[in-house]
Design a protein around this motif. Structure first.
Motif, PDB file in Angstrom:
ATOM      1  N   TYR A   1     -12.564   3.677  -1.364  1.00 15.89           N
ATOM      2  CA  TYR A   1     -11.374   3.136  -2.025  1.00 15.89           C
ATOM      3  C   TYR A   1     -10.981   1.787  -1.438  1.00 15.89           C
ATOM      4  CZ  TYR A   1      -9.968   7.450  -4.518  1.00 15.89           C
ATOM      5  OH  TYR A   1      -9.866   8.516  -5.356  1.00 15.89           O
TER       6      TYR A   1
ATOM      7  N   ALA B   1     -10.728  -1.847  -3.084  1.00 13.27           N
ATOM      8  CA  ALA B   1      -9.404  -2.450  -3.224  1.00 13.27           C
ATOM      9  C   ALA B   1      -9.363  -3.833  -2.584  1.00 13.27           C
ATOM     10  CB  ALA B   1      -8.349  -1.538  -2.600  1.00 13.27           C
TER      11      ALA B   1
ATOM     12  N   HIS C   1      -3.679  -1.616  -8.298  1.00 11.93           N
ATOM     13  CA  HIS C   1      -5.023  -1.062  -8.102  1.00 11.93           C
ATOM     14  C   HIS C   1      -4.888   0.407  -7.766  1.00 11.93           C
ATOM     15  CE1 HIS C   1      -9.349  -2.184  -7.185  1.00 11.93           C
ATOM     16  NE2 HIS C   1      -9.289  -0.863  -7.100  1.00 11.93           N
TER      17      HIS C   1
ATOM     18  N   LEU D   1      -6.009   3.792  -6.458  1.00  9.55           N
ATOM     19  CA  LEU D   1      -7.007   4.349  -5.556  1.00  9.55           C
ATOM     20  C   LEU D   1      -7.433   5.697  -6.120  1.00  9.55           C
ATOM     21  CD1 LEU D   1      -5.809   2.072  -3.811  1.00  9.55           C
ATOM     22  CD2 LEU D   1      -6.150   3.537  -1.832  1.00  9.55           C
TER      23      LEU D   1
ATOM     24  N   ALA E   1       0.858  -1.179   0.000  1.00  8.34           N
ATOM     25  CA  ALA E   1       0.000   0.000   0.000  1.00  8.34           C
ATOM     26  C   ALA E   1       0.898   1.233   0.000  1.00  8.34           C
ATOM     27  CB  ALA E   1      -0.915  -0.001   1.218  1.00  8.34           C
TER      28      ALA E   1
ATOM     29  N   TRP F   1      -1.383  -1.043  -4.044  1.00 15.09           N
ATOM     30  CA  TRP F   1      -2.446  -0.044  -3.945  1.00 15.09           C
ATOM     31  C   TRP F   1      -1.780   1.299  -4.198  1.00 15.09           C
ATOM     32  CZ3 TRP F   1      -5.224  -1.914   1.170  1.00 15.09           C
ATOM     33  CH2 TRP F   1      -5.930  -3.101   0.872  1.00 15.09           C
TER      34      TRP F   1
END
Length: 328
Positions: free
Chosen positions: A296, A300, A76, A78, A12, A55
Motif C-alpha cells: 500500500y 501511495a 488515495h 489504501l 494519513a 491516504w
C-alpha cells in the motif's frame, strides 16, 4: 527532485507502526505526512484544510469532509473498494480518487481461507474447550460435521484478483472450485449464482458493494444453499442481508458463517451475529498484514510523487488522471 520546493502535505488517516514509518521515512525531504487515527475527528478537521493528499483506509470520507480540504488533489484509498469515499463530490471538486486493485489480494485470500478452516474445524469452540481444561472433546458431532477443505466444493462469488488467489490455495489443498461473475466466461468451472449456491459446501464472497450486489445474499439465496454449508465474507458486509443470515444460522438452514465484514462497521457489540456459536468473526482485518501495508505505502508514495511531478496518476477511479503539479 527540487529539495527547495515545499513538501507535499499528506493526511494519513491511520496510525502507523514502525514498519510503516520505515517505508516512508526516506521520502521525508518532499513528503510531509500528518498521521491521524481514524477515530480522531478533531485532528481530522484540523488537518484537512492544509492537506493536499489523503491516504484513506476505512473511516468514511463524506462530501462534507472533502469540502473542508480546499487544497485536496488526491484521495488515495489504501485498498480496492472506494464505497467509503464520496466519489461524486470528489469529482465535483476536481479531486482524484485512486485505489490499489490487487495490492491486498494475497492477504485477503489467506484471510478467507483462514475463516473457511476456522468454521469447518469449529475452531472457536475447540479453543474455548481447551482453555477451560476440559481435555479431549466428548462431542460426537465433531466426527460428523468437521470437514477438510480438500473434500469440499468451494464456490467463489466474484472472480477477481482475490478470488483467483483463493482458488489457487483451495486447489492446492485438493478441493473443487466453482465460480460465478457477471456473465458466463466460457470456463468449465463457471456457474450461474443459483447453481453455485446449491452445489457448494463453502461459499466465499468476493464482490464490491454496488447497487447490483447490495444484499445479493438474501433469504432466497440462502435458501438455495446446503444446510451444511459455510458462508464466508471478506468483501463488504452489505453484500449479505444480515437479518436473513441471522435467521438462517439460528434455524439451522445454514451451518456456519465466517465473517470479516459487517453491514455497519465497526460492528456493534449487540449485533446478534456476535452471539451465535456457529459464527467465526474478525473485525475487517483480513487485509491487514505487514506485507499488504508495505505494498500500500509503496504505491501511495508513488502516486504522490506523480502528483508532485505533474505526471499522470495510476489507478484513478473517477476519470481524473492528470497529475496537476502541486508546487510551482
Amino acid at each position: 527532485m527540487d529539495r527547495q520546493t515545499v513538501a507535499v502535505r499528506v493526511l494519513a488517516h491511520f496510525v502507523p507502526g514502525d514498519n510503516a514509518l520505515s517505508i516512508v521515512a526516506p521520502e521525508s525531504d518532499w513528503l510531509d505526512i500528518r498521521w491521524c487515527h481514524e477515530d480522531d475527528n478533531e485532528t481530522l478537521r484540523r488537518e484537512l484544510p492544509e492537506a493536499e493528499v489523503i491516504w484513506h483506509v476505512l473511516r468514511p470520507l463524506s462530501g462534507e469532509d472533502l469540502r473542508r480540504g480546499p487544497r485536496l488533489r488526491l484521495v488515495h484509498k489504501l485498498g480496492a473498494g472506494v464505497n467509503t469515499i464520496d466519489v461524486e463530490t470528489a469529482s465535483e471538486l476536481g479531486i482524484a480518487v485512486a485505489n490499489m486493485p490487487g495490492a491486498n489480494s494475497p492477504s485477503v485470500a489467506e484471510g478467507a481461507v483462514l475463516l473457511m478452516l476456522a468454521a469447518l474445524r469449529r475452531l472457536p469452540a475447540l479453543n474455548q474447550v481447551t482453555r477451560q481444561g476440559r481435555g479431549w472433546p466428548t462431542d460426537p458431532s465433531l466426527g460428523e460435521t468437521v470437514r477438510d477443505i480438500g473434500s469440499c466444493t468451494v464456490g467463489l462469488v466474484g472472480y477477481g484478483n482475490i478470488a483467483k488467489r483463493v482458488e489457487q490455495i483451495v486447489l492446492a489443498m485438493g478441493g473443487i472450485v466453482l465460480h460465478t461473475n457477471t456473465g458466463d466466461d466460457g470456463t468449465a468451472t463457471w456457474r450461474p449464482l443459483h447453481a453455485l449456491l446449491a452445489d457448494s459446501d463453502i461459499v466465499s464472497l468476493h464482490v464490491p458493494l454496488t447497487p447490483a450486489t447490495d444484499k445479493l445474499i438474501n433469504r432466497a439465496a440462502l435458501d438455495k444453499m446446503k444446510s451444511t454449508a459455510v458462508l464466508v465474507n471478506t468483501s463488504r458486509g452489505g453484500v449479505i442481508d444480515e437479518p436473513a443470515l441471522i435467521e438462517a444460522l439460528r434455524d439451522g438452514r445454514l451451518a456456519t458463517a465466517g465473517l470479516d465484514v459487517f453491514t455497519e462497521e465497526p460492528v456493534a457489540p449487540d449485533n446478534p451475529l456476535l452471539q451465535l456459536d456457529n459464527v467465526v468473526v474478525t473485525p475487517h482485518v483480513s487485509w491487514y498484514t505487514v506485507d499488504t501495508m508495505r505494498r500500500y505505502l509503496i504505491q501511495a508514495v508513488e502516486n504522490c510523487r506523480r502528483l508532485y511531478d505533474g505526471r499522470d496518476l495510476i489507478n484513478v477511479v473517477n476519470g481524473r488522471q492528470d497529475g496537476e503539479r502541486l508546487h510551482r
